[in-house]
Design a protein around this motif. Sequence first.
Motif, PDB file in Angstrom:
ATOM      1  N   LEU A 194       0.844  -1.183   0.000  1.00  0.00           N
ATOM      2  CA  LEU A 194       0.000   0.000   0.000  1.00  0.00           C
ATOM      3  C   LEU A 194       0.885   1.241   0.000  1.00  0.00           C
ATOM      4  CD1 LEU A 194      -2.958   1.211   0.412  1.00  0.00           C
ATOM      5  CD2 LEU A 194      -2.327   1.341   2.835  1.00  0.00           C
ATOM      6  N   VAL A 195       0.587   2.174  -0.902  1.00  0.00           N
ATOM      7  CA  VAL A 195       1.308   3.448  -0.961  1.00  0.00           C
ATOM      8  C   VAL A 195       0.323   4.567  -0.658  1.00  0.00           C
ATOM      9  CG1 VAL A 195       2.638   5.024  -2.417  1.00  0.00           C
ATOM     10  CG2 VAL A 195       2.947   2.558  -2.653  1.00  0.00           C
ATOM     11  N   SER A 196       0.722   5.493   0.207  1.00  0.00           N
ATOM     12  CA  SER A 196      -0.164   6.587   0.612  1.00  0.00           C
ATOM     13  C   SER A 196       0.533   7.925   0.427  1.00  0.00           C
ATOM     14  CB  SER A 196      -0.599   6.423   2.068  1.00  0.00           C
ATOM     15  OG  SER A 196       0.526   6.379   2.931  1.00  0.00           O
ATOM     16  N   GLY A 197      -0.239   8.945   0.025  1.00  0.00           N
ATOM     17  CA  GLY A 197       0.272  10.301  -0.127  1.00  0.00           C
ATOM     18  C   GLY A 197      -0.514  11.250   0.747  1.00  0.00           C
ATOM     19  N   SER A 198       0.171  12.235   1.331  1.00  0.00           N
ATOM     20  CA  SER A 198      -0.465  13.057   2.365  1.00  0.00           C
ATOM     21  C   SER A 198      -0.126  14.535   2.233  1.00  0.00           C
ATOM     22  CB  SER A 198      -0.036  12.541   3.744  1.00  0.00           C
ATOM     23  OG  SER A 198      -0.399  13.432   4.778  1.00  0.00           O
ATOM     24  N   ASP A 200       1.259  16.065   4.496  1.00  0.00           N
ATOM     25  CA  ASP A 200       2.549  16.254   5.175  1.00  0.00           C
ATOM     26  C   ASP A 200       3.750  16.138   4.239  1.00  0.00           C
ATOM     27  OD1 ASP A 200       2.774  13.552   4.682  1.00  0.00           O
ATOM     28  OD2 ASP A 200       2.512  12.929   6.755  1.00  0.00           O
ATOM     29  N   LYS A 201       3.496  16.066   2.896  1.00  0.00           N
ATOM     30  CA  LYS A 201       4.517  16.034   1.841  1.00  0.00           C
ATOM     31  C   LYS A 201       5.211  14.685   1.710  1.00  0.00           C
ATOM     32  CE  LYS A 201       5.610  20.782   3.259  1.00  0.00           C
ATOM     33  NZ  LYS A 201       6.697  21.690   3.739  1.00  0.00           N
ATOM     34  N   LEU A 202       4.740  13.686   2.461  1.00  0.00           N
ATOM     35  CA  LEU A 202       5.405  12.386   2.480  1.00  0.00           C
ATOM     36  C   LEU A 202       4.641  11.343   1.669  1.00  0.00           C
ATOM     37  CD1 LEU A 202       6.348  12.190   6.268  1.00  0.00           C
ATOM     38  CD2 LEU A 202       7.777  12.988   4.364  1.00  0.00           C
ATOM     39  N   VAL A 203       5.405  10.378   1.170  1.00  0.00           N
ATOM     40  CA  VAL A 203       4.840   9.174   0.549  1.00  0.00           C
ATOM     41  C   VAL A 203       5.276   7.997   1.412  1.00  0.00           C
ATOM     42  CG1 VAL A 203       4.772   7.706  -1.491  1.00  0.00           C
ATOM     43  CG2 VAL A 203       4.968  10.188  -1.755  1.00  0.00           C
ATOM     44  N   LYS A 204       4.309   7.231   1.888  1.00  0.00           N
ATOM     45  CA  LYS A 204       4.629   6.107   2.762  1.00  0.00           C
ATOM     46  C   LYS A 204       4.244   4.792   2.091  1.00  0.00           C
ATOM     47  CE  LYS A 204       4.436   8.569   7.192  1.00  0.00           C
ATOM     48  NZ  LYS A 204       5.801   8.251   7.649  1.00  0.00           N
ATOM     49  N   VAL A 205       5.040   3.752   2.383  1.00  0.00           N
ATOM     50  CA  VAL A 205       4.808   2.417   1.841  1.00  0.00           C
ATOM     51  C   VAL A 205       4.538   1.469   3.000  1.00  0.00           C
ATOM     52  CG1 VAL A 205       5.724   0.580   0.385  1.00  0.00           C
ATOM     53  CG2 VAL A 205       6.394   2.958  -0.040  1.00  0.00           C
ATOM     54  N   TRP A 206       3.432   0.713   2.904  1.00  0.00           N
ATOM     55  CA  TRP A 206       2.998  -0.170   3.988  1.00  0.00           C
ATOM     56  C   TRP A 206       2.885  -1.606   3.492  1.00  0.00           C
ATOM     57  CZ3 TRP A 206       1.635   2.734   8.485  1.00  0.00           C
ATOM     58  CH2 TRP A 206       1.437   4.108   8.269  1.00  0.00           C
ATOM     59  N   ASP A 207       3.124  -2.547   4.399  1.00  0.00           N
ATOM     60  CA  ASP A 207       2.797  -3.957   4.180  1.00  0.00           C
ATOM     61  C   ASP A 207       1.460  -4.199   4.862  1.00  0.00           C
ATOM     62  OD1 ASP A 207       2.454  -6.702   4.259  1.00  0.00           O
ATOM     63  OD2 ASP A 207       4.568  -7.133   4.597  1.00  0.00           O
ATOM     64  N   VAL A 208       0.398  -4.316   4.062  1.00  0.00           N
ATOM     65  CA  VAL A 208      -0.952  -4.421   4.618  1.00  0.00           C
ATOM     66  C   VAL A 208      -1.140  -5.729   5.376  1.00  0.00           C
ATOM     67  CG1 VAL A 208      -3.414  -4.391   4.053  1.00  0.00           C
ATOM     68  CG2 VAL A 208      -1.831  -2.959   2.772  1.00  0.00           C
ATOM     69  N   ARG A 209      -0.436  -6.780   4.977  1.00  0.00           N
ATOM     70  CA  ARG A 209      -0.597  -8.068   5.658  1.00  0.00           C
ATOM     71  C   ARG A 209      -0.211  -7.965   7.124  1.00  0.00           C
ATOM     72  NH1 ARG A 209       3.369 -11.443   1.935  1.00  0.00           N
ATOM     73  NH2 ARG A 209       4.622  -9.672   2.675  1.00  0.00           N
ATOM     74  N   ARG A 210       0.866  -7.236   7.402  1.00  0.00           N
ATOM     75  CA  ARG A 210       1.359  -7.106   8.770  1.00  0.00           C
ATOM     76  C   ARG A 210       1.037  -5.745   9.378  1.00  0.00           C
ATOM     77  NH1 ARG A 210       7.394  -7.753   8.699  1.00  0.00           N
ATOM     78  NH2 ARG A 210       7.268  -6.729   6.664  1.00  0.00           N
ATOM     79  N   CYS A 211       0.371  -4.878   8.574  1.00  0.00           N
ATOM     80  CA  CYS A 211       0.077  -3.507   9.016  1.00  0.00           C
ATOM     81  C   CYS A 211       1.358  -2.824   9.479  1.00  0.00           C
ATOM     82  CB  CYS A 211      -0.964  -3.518  10.143  1.00  0.00           C
ATOM     83  SG  CYS A 211      -2.563  -4.165   9.639  1.00  0.00           S
ATOM     84  N   HIS A 212       2.399  -2.966   8.634  1.00  0.00           N
ATOM     85  CA  HIS A 212       3.745  -2.514   8.994  1.00  0.00           C
ATOM     86  C   HIS A 212       4.224  -1.462   7.996  1.00  0.00           C
ATOM     87  CE1 HIS A 212       7.855  -2.605  10.431  1.00  0.00           C
ATOM     88  NE2 HIS A 212       8.287  -2.936   9.220  1.00  0.00           N
ATOM     89  N   LEU A 213       4.825  -0.375   8.498  1.00  0.00           N
ATOM     90  CA  LEU A 213       5.381   0.668   7.646  1.00  0.00           C
ATOM     91  C   LEU A 213       6.736   0.222   7.106  1.00  0.00           C
ATOM     92  CD1 LEU A 213       5.243   3.573   6.524  1.00  0.00           C
ATOM     93  CD2 LEU A 213       6.353   4.332   8.636  1.00  0.00           C
ATOM     94  N   LEU A 214       6.884   0.207   5.781  1.00  0.00           N
ATOM     95  CA  LEU A 214       8.118  -0.233   5.148  1.00  0.00           C
ATOM     96  C   LEU A 214       9.065   0.922   4.849  1.00  0.00           C
ATOM     97  CD1 LEU A 214       6.640  -2.803   2.577  1.00  0.00           C
ATOM     98  CD2 LEU A 214       7.667  -3.298   4.804  1.00  0.00           C
ATOM     99  N   HIS A 215       8.527   1.989   4.247  1.00  0.00           N
ATOM    100  CA  HIS A 215       9.371   3.124   3.869  1.00  0.00           C
ATOM    101  C   HIS A 215       8.612   4.426   4.065  1.00  0.00           C
ATOM    102  CE1 HIS A 215      12.390   0.545   2.056  1.00  0.00           C
ATOM    103  NE2 HIS A 215      11.480   0.010   1.248  1.00  0.00           N
ATOM    104  N   THR A 216       9.338   5.488   4.367  1.00  0.00           N
ATOM    105  CA  THR A 216       8.832   6.855   4.299  1.00  0.00           C
ATOM    106  C   THR A 216       9.689   7.588   3.287  1.00  0.00           C
ATOM    107  OG1 THR A 216       8.028   6.875   6.583  1.00  0.00           O
ATOM    108  CG2 THR A 216       8.451   9.005   5.538  1.00  0.00           C
ATOM    109  N   MET A 217       9.075   8.036   2.195  1.00  0.00           N
ATOM    110  CA  MET A 217       9.827   8.602   1.073  1.00  0.00           C
ATOM    111  C   MET A 217       9.643  10.118   1.030  1.00  0.00           C
ATOM    112  SD  MET A 217       9.257   5.498  -1.689  1.00  0.00           S
ATOM    113  CE  MET A 217       7.492   5.664  -1.865  1.00  0.00           C
ATOM    114  N   LYS A 218      10.761  10.811   1.133  1.00  0.00           N
ATOM    115  CA  LYS A 218      10.771  12.269   1.185  1.00  0.00           C
ATOM    116  C   LYS A 218      11.344  12.832  -0.100  1.00  0.00           C
ATOM    117  CE  LYS A 218      11.555  12.186   6.199  1.00  0.00           C
ATOM    118  NZ  LYS A 218      12.455  12.632   7.304  1.00  0.00           N
TER     119      LYS A 218
END
Length: 404
Positions: free
Chosen positions: A207-211, A213-231
Amino acid sequence: MGWWEHTLLDSLKTEFKVMHFRDFLSQLPEQVAMKILHYLSPLDLLRASQVNKHWHALCSRNDVWFIKYKEAEFAIPKTHTVTDWKNAYRSKYCATLNWKKGKCKPLQLLGHGAMVTCLAIQEELLASGSRDKTIQIWNLPSGLHVKTLEGHRKGVWGLQFFTDNLLVSASYDTTIKIWNVRLGDCARTLYGHDGPVWSIALKEYVLVSGSQDKLVKVWDVRRCHLLHTMKGHTQAVFAVDVDSTIKQAFSGSADKSIRIWDLDTGTCLRALCPTPLTSVSSCAITSISFDGGYLACSAGNIVWLYSVTTAKCLQWFDHHKKRVESVKLKAVHQKDEVKLLMLSAGQDGKVNHWDPSDYKESLQTLRGASAGVTCTLCDDTRVIGASKDNSIWIWDFGIATRTL
């Protein structure tokens, strides 16, 4: 000629007639018979299926119609998993005829108390999110309301189905929620953004999310875990997408740029800046869509089409009179070439369907929404749009015009 000769001749004539009308297809090995049927057109297959039960069984086989489906050039791409290829061909054939004629059945869904901002589809379920803080679940074939999901404290701006029963939502309240649609409950809440989450994209479990807050975040939905924060963006991120191989992510921002990210490392690979035009030189990127090596994006009332490989702009479209809110791009593989199809929708209330190879005129312009269209999606036979007048419009091209 003696009587026995006449008898032999009559016998040969009878045998010839029998051989002439013999069911030759049934006498052949099945593999050979199927090879012959693969050369028939869909119309010839339907005619041959009326000969007898055996021919009908052979001509109705799934592998035969799978080949016919792949050979056909349909205007609306397949989006769902198919198990019955004959029915899929029939449905797509009728939808394509209706699409070319502009014949569809419009349906308006009412139920939200504020502007509808996002849509997601899974088989026969349609989910819609709104500024009224709710998510509505609809039955697509009937258009009937199924249930309401409540839990967000502010408007819902992104929706994606994870499985047949799990739905992911993004909200102005800075959270991402995972819902059990059958139970109508929120299963998990993801925290990480410090501003409204404007957009999400989901491929498999990534899952990729945009906000804001100027950030793009990458999540593993299976584990509900944040993988990367891309600035990298300097202003709010309004649009995101992911490629089918889950190797790259794409983000569009109010800083007027599009960034391409490596999902393995979280690093920015490249930044694209759509050629500034006078009317849109100060406009944010409001929507992006990637497929098959091509990227469509919108800013103001303009839509651009890029080749990601070369980073070159291939076309741009300016047929919308007001800001474009949604762009959907689909690369359809037909024989040895790739055909691009694109949907664009905007505040002028129009949904345009494009063939980028002929950008002068849209293939279809769908009307019905009196207010602006905020987002769109399509399945095998329908185009669906969310409207600023709190409603959802469904343009159904699957109404039968001919029986196969």
